[in-house]
Structures are given as C-alpha cells and as structure tokens.
Enzyme design. Structure first.
Site, mmCIF file in Angstrom:
data_model
loop_
_atom_site.group_PDB
_atom_site.id
_atom_site.type_symbol
_atom_site.label_atom_id
_atom_site.label_comp_id
_atom_site.label_asym_id
_atom_site.label_seq_id
_atom_site.Cartn_x
_atom_site.Cartn_y
_atom_site.Cartn_z
ATOM 1 C CB SER A 156 -0.966 0.016 1.187
ATOM 2 O OG SER A 156 -0.275 0.213 2.399
ATOM 3 C CE LYS A 188 -3.085 2.149 4.621
ATOM 4 N NZ LYS A 188 -2.746 1.155 3.655
#
Length: 188
Positions: A48, A91
């Site tokens: 990701s 993230k």
C-alpha cells in the site's frame, strides 16, 4: 582458613549471579521503555505504500514527535487499524482536522487545492467502497482530532477512502527510516 576462603568464594559467586540478574533486568526494562515510548520497528506486510516503502521493508517509527505536536500533512504515520485494533497500519497523512478532502477525476484536493503528490507515481485516487457499509461521501470534512490518511500506492491501498478518517489518538508513531533490506536503507 579453608572454610573462610570457601565462604568468600560462595559470596563472590552469589554476588556475580545477583549482578548478572540485575544487569539483565535493567537491559529488559530499558528495551521495553525504548519500544513503548521512543521507537518501534515494523515490517511492511503489503504494497500500500509502494514505491516509497516496499513490501518486506523494515522501518523505524519514532514516538517522541507526537508527544509535543500533532501529525501534519505529508507525515508517514503508523496507527491502529480501525477494523482490527491489534494490527498496525502505515499510511501518509493527507489532511488534518477541519480540512476538506475531495476526490475529483482521480486527483486529491484538500481545501479546494489539488495536491502535488509525486510519491504516487501518477496513480489515480478514486473513492473506495466503505468497510462499514455506509459510503464515504465527498467532499469529506475531516473531524477535529482526526486525520485523513492514504497509501502512496493508490490502486492498492485500503485507507481513509475505505475506513474514513482516523482519530489522532490511534497514531502510534511517525515512520522516519527504512533500515532493511540494505538497498532500501534511508530516511522517509
């Protein structure tokens, strides 16, 4: 004389064992305190954040910065997964409390300004189907005390487009350094 020497040797051995136990206890306590309050190592389990952080990379996340300030847009943060709190995710912070996020034609806008995001390698940012059953609607105003986070690999990231904004209280640190494998070593 022999019994006195023997008693001294026993005391010496006892002191050595006690000293060893105390040293081990101090080492374990210091290691625990560093991990709990200063930094933690993580292995990246998914793609990701590619190409910024690759699957299998090992990173350090430091905790000291957020004792004094809140995360800022652009920071790469580790945080508790909103769906599985025992799992840690990583993230990039895109927006903070009070800011408005909009996804238009595959681009991310914060407070009406298109973001310059070279770390996405041009991958488009589209809305995702929400994990909680109700769709996330745009424009999305990030509540105070929360963050909008997204993976750099926008086509392979379940992020705030999927689970909504996250509470700042769920942030466990700021990723600062990749330390393994050798070809990936460097600051983030």
């Amino acid at each position: 004389m022999y019994s006195g020497e023997h008693a001294e040797k026993k005391k010496g051995i006892g002191r050595s064992i006690l000293s060893f136990i105390v040293t081990i206890a101090i080492i374990v306590t210091v290691a625990w305190a560093l991990r709990a309050f200063v930094f933690q190592a993580y292995e990246i389990p998914s793609g990701s954040m590619e190409d910024t952080i690759m699957t299998g990379d090992m990173v350090f996340s430091e905790k000291l910065t957020y004792y004094q300030s809140d995360p800022q847009a652009g920071d790469i943060v580790t945080f508790q997964d909103p769906e599985i709190p025992s799992r840690t995710l990583i993230k990039r912070v895109i927006a903070t409390g009070g800011q408005t996020v909009q996804l238009i034609d595959g681009k991310v806008y914060v407070d009406g300004e298109e973001l310059d995001e070279p770390y996405t390698d041009g991958k488009e940012s589209w809305p995702l189907v929400s994990s909680f059953g109700s769709p996330i609607t745009y424009p999305y105003i990030v509540p105070d005390g929360e963050l909008w986070v997204m993976g750099d690999n926008r086509t392979n990231s379940q992020d705030s487009r999927y689970f909504g904004s996250i509470p700042i209280s769920s942030v466990t640190g700021r990723a600062i350094f990749t330390y393994w494998p050798p070809e990936s070593i460097g600051a983030l």
